[in-house]
Each structure stands twice: as structure tokens, then as C-alpha cells.
Design an enzyme around this catalytic site. Structure first.
Site, mmCIF file in Angstrom:
data_model
loop_
_atom_site.group_PDB
_atom_site.id
_atom_site.type_symbol
_atom_site.label_atom_id
_atom_site.label_comp_id
_atom_site.label_asym_id
_atom_site.label_seq_id
_atom_site.Cartn_x
_atom_site.Cartn_y
_atom_site.Cartn_z
ATOM 1 N N GLU A 194 0.879 -1.367 -0.075
ATOM 2 C CA GLU A 194 -0.091 -0.111 0.047
ATOM 3 C C GLU A 194 0.824 1.345 0.165
ATOM 4 O O GLU A 194 1.362 1.939 0.999
ATOM 5 C CB GLU A 194 -0.906 -0.193 1.188
ATOM 6 C CG GLU A 194 -1.689 1.241 1.257
ATOM 7 C CD GLU A 194 -2.784 1.271 2.421
ATOM 8 O OE1 GLU A 194 -2.874 0.411 3.153
ATOM 9 O OE2 GLU A 194 -3.609 2.280 2.507
ATOM 10 N N LYS B 144 -2.387 -1.959 -3.207
ATOM 11 C CA LYS B 144 -3.583 -1.106 -2.459
ATOM 12 C C LYS B 144 -3.249 0.219 -2.676
ATOM 13 O O LYS B 144 -2.482 0.855 -2.089
ATOM 14 C CB LYS B 144 -3.730 -1.419 -1.065
ATOM 15 C CG LYS B 144 -4.690 -0.655 -0.351
ATOM 16 C CD LYS B 144 -5.149 -1.144 0.910
ATOM 17 C CE LYS B 144 -5.952 -0.065 1.648
ATOM 18 N NZ LYS B 144 -6.733 -0.793 2.802
HETATM 19 P P1 13P Z 1 -9.266 4.196 4.239
HETATM 20 O O1 13P Z 1 -10.167 3.639 3.295
HETATM 21 O O2 13P Z 1 -10.294 4.745 5.287
HETATM 22 O O3 13P Z 1 -8.326 5.187 3.477
HETATM 23 O O4 13P Z 1 -8.503 3.239 4.804
HETATM 24 C C1 13P Z 1 -7.902 2.121 4.218
HETATM 25 C C2 13P Z 1 -6.602 1.809 4.752
HETATM 26 O O5 13P Z 1 -6.442 0.624 5.046
HETATM 27 C C3 13P Z 1 -5.719 2.862 4.875
HETATM 28 O O6 13P Z 1 -4.568 2.329 5.185
#
Ligand code: 13P
Length: 343
Positions: free
Chosen positions: A177, A219
Site C-alpha cells: 500500500e 492497494k
Molecule cells: P481508508 O479507506 O479509510 O483510506 O482506509 C484504508 C486503509 O487501510 C488505509 O491504510
């Protein structure tokens, strides 16, 4: 063997019309979210909050996996089962956040590097034994006219790749991510430029660390205008810029891309995902969701910490997950918002 198993898990997480619930807010973050609804944050209220989502009837139709956090994976439900078991029993895969958070990046005010590699192999072994089949590590990239610095992007990409390699060594699918923040007044064009550069650095590092692309998920943020930008891009512009950026920078071997919501309101997160999936053109990966706030916010408001509101909270969560599931198939319509649902 592990490579095959990783691929099976990664593909299961992005099965048609399914996505991930990110319920891995750290204790300070969930305390802030509960506090905003005047709910006292205790181990018990946090458990009740999480259990509301995990025990929503029928939710496995739309949710393939849930990202937990260290406290939650060790907690038991009101009926005495482990919270992770509650998910596994519904064939929802438990995942775990394993980073230690974004810390100030030395020498570069306003930037962060995500830490947590020390002892990670041992923690992954423990979490895997507790049932975790996938993991998450979030890198945070701030944007302005001069940020991000090349050094910050490289340091975060390197850490993401080291984390991903350690996960795969333990048979755990890494969710990689790299979040380019929406905070700031930057344009959508600037977001596209930065997101492209970050993805390029991340896949370079993943290659260097010999991470199997078939056994991971990406992500990312959507490509979107900064929150304070005077000109907010349209849904069509967000969809086109996001798909173009991913086509340019994400190898086709990656089975799925699961977007974060990143501070978009729940409706925007649904509408954008559906618009991206509706676009013509090559989409070699599944495009789905791994939302935190966009899936939880409405349910939290309705629940407000009161057991008599549990069903109302679950109905709203079920409805949102149903809409996001439709969006992951490019089939969301505004008319779905009016439909009554049966959680
Ligand atoms: P949000 O969808 O609230 O941005 O959270 C996703 C997430 O896992 C952020 O690390």
C-alpha cells in the site's frame, strides 16, 4: 508450493464482486473515530465495534477478507469465539496490519517513512499461526509543489518490498500500500504524476527483492484532485486518470488492485470505483476495494456505541458493501441507494 498457495489466496481476495474491509485502525486512530461519536474507547467498546462488522449476516457475499490489527486478532467475540475465527467460519480471510506506522523521515520535514521491519519475520510466524492469510503495510507519500523527495519515495518503496518478501517467505499474501495523500491543494495532474513515479519505484523495488507479483495485491490511492484544490476533477476524469496511471505502472501479473478510500466520502468511493471498472481498455487485474472509512463511517454513526442500534449499523454496512461490490463489477447505479436491504 508457497507460490501457488499465495496466488490462490490473492485471487480469492479479489474474486468477482468481492473486496476487503480495512478494520485495522490502530488503537489511537479508532479512539479518535469513536470519540467523534462520543463513544468511550475501551478494549470492550473496540471489540463490540469490530464485532458489529464481522457478524453482519450475509456479509461474506461481498467481503472476501478483513484486515485486523494486533489487538483485534487477539480478541474474542461476545460469544467466546476468536474474532478471526468468526471471519474464517464465514470463509472470510483474516488479514493483519504489520507496519509500525509512518514516522518522520530524517532530514525532510513533512515527509514520513513507514517502520516495522525489525522482528517482522517472527511476528508474521505468530500471526500466521493465529489465522492471518494476508498482511498490510502502508507507506504514506505527501504531495506539494516540491514533495515528495526522491529519497522518501525510495526509502518507502524499499521498506514495502522488504516487507512483501518477508510475507511471502511465510506464506502470507502482502498487500502493498503506497498511499499518495489527498491532503493539499494539488491538481489531479500532479496526483497522477506523483502516483506514477511512486508506483514505478515500488515495482522496481519489488523486482529487486524478488517478490512474486502473482502472490501479492496492490492497494493504491485513486488519482484524484487534492482535497483543497480549487478545481475538483469530475468522476470521468478521476476514472480515466486512475486507469491510465495503473496501465502505465502496474504489471499484468498482479492479480488485483484494491483501492483505499483515503478520505473520499463513501459515495465518491463507490461511484469512482464503478466508473473505473466501466472504462474500456486493458484491465489485466481485478479492480476492487479495500476501504476503511468509506465502508464503516455510516454504520458507526448509526450504531453510536449502543447495542440497541447494532442491527441498524449492520444494515448500513451491508448496504455499503453491496454497493461497493456492484462497483467492483462496474454495475453500481444511484438507484441502488434507495433499495432496502436485508442484513
Ligand atoms: P481508508 O479507506 O479509510 O483510506 O482506509 C484504508 C486503509 O487501510 C488505509 O491504510
Amino acid at each position: 508450493m508457497k507460490t501457488t498457495e499465495l496466488g490462490i489466496t490473492a485471487r480469492a481476495l479479489v474474486a468477482d464482486g468481492k473486496g476487503i474491509l480495512a478494520a485495522d485502525e490502530t488503537v489511537p486512530t479508532v479512539t479518535k473515530r469513536l470519540g467523534a461519536r462520543k463513544i468511550e474507547s475501551t478494549a470492550e467498546s473496540r471489540r463490540a465495534y469490530r464485532e458489529m462488522f464481522f457478524s453482519t449476516p450475509g456479509i461474506a457475499e461481498f467481503i472476501s477478507g478483513v484486515i485486523l490489527q494486533d489487538e483485534t486478532i487477539r480478541q474474542t467475540s461476545s460469544r467466546g469465539a476468536g474474532l478471526a475465527d468468526l471471519l474464517s467460519k464465514q470463509r472470510i480471510l483474516p488479514g493483519i496490519k504489520v507496519d509500525d506506522g509512518a514516522k518522520p523521515f530524517a532530514g525532510s520535514p513533512g515527509e514520513t517513512v513507514t517502520e516495522g521491519l525489525d522482528g517482522l519475520r517472527e511476528r508474521l510466524i505468530d500471526y500466521r499461526a493465529m489465522g492471518a492469510r494476508f498482511a498490510k503495510w502502508r507507506a504514506v507519500i505527501a504531495v506539494d509543489d516540491t514533495l515528495p523527495s526522491a529519497a522518501c519515495v525510495l526509502a518507502n518503496a524499499h521498506a514495502l518490498a522488504r516487507y512483501a518478501a518477508l510475507c511471502q517467505e511465510q506464506g502470507v499474501v502482502p498487500i502493498v500500500e503506497p498511499e499518495v495523500l489527498m491532503d493539499g491543494s494539488h491538481t489531479i495532474e500532479r496526483c497522477e504524476e506523483v502516483t506514477g513515479g511512486v508506483l514505478h519505484a515500488v515495482f522496481n523495488a519489488l523486482h529487486d527483492q524478488q517478490v512474486s507479483l502473482e502472490g501479492m495485491l496492490l492497494k493504491p490511492n485513486m488519482v484524484i484532485s487534492g482535497k483543497a484544490c480549487a478545481k475538483q476533477a469530475s468522476v470521468k476524469e478521476v476514472a480515466a486518470a486512475t486507469l491510465r496511471c495503473l496501465q502505465r505502472h502496474v504489471p499484468a501479473a498482479v492479480p488485483g488492485i484494491v483501492f483505499l478510500s483515503g478520505g473520499q466520502d463513501y459515495l465518491a468511493a463507490t461511484v469512482h470505483l464503478s466508473a473505473i471498472n466501466q472504462l474500456e481498455g486493458p484491465k489485466p487485474w481485478k479492480l476492487s476495494f479495500s476501504y476503511g472509512r468509506a465502508l464503516q463511517d455510516e454504520a458507526l454513526k448509526a450504531w453510536s456505541g449502543k447495542s440497541e442500534n447494532l442491527k441498524a449499523g449492520q444494515r448500513l454496512f451491508y448496504h455499503r458493501a453491496m454497493c461497493d461490490s456492484a462497483a467492483a463489477l462496474g454495475r453500481y447505479t444511484a438507484a441502488m441507494e434507495g433499495k432496502s436491504v436485508g442484513a
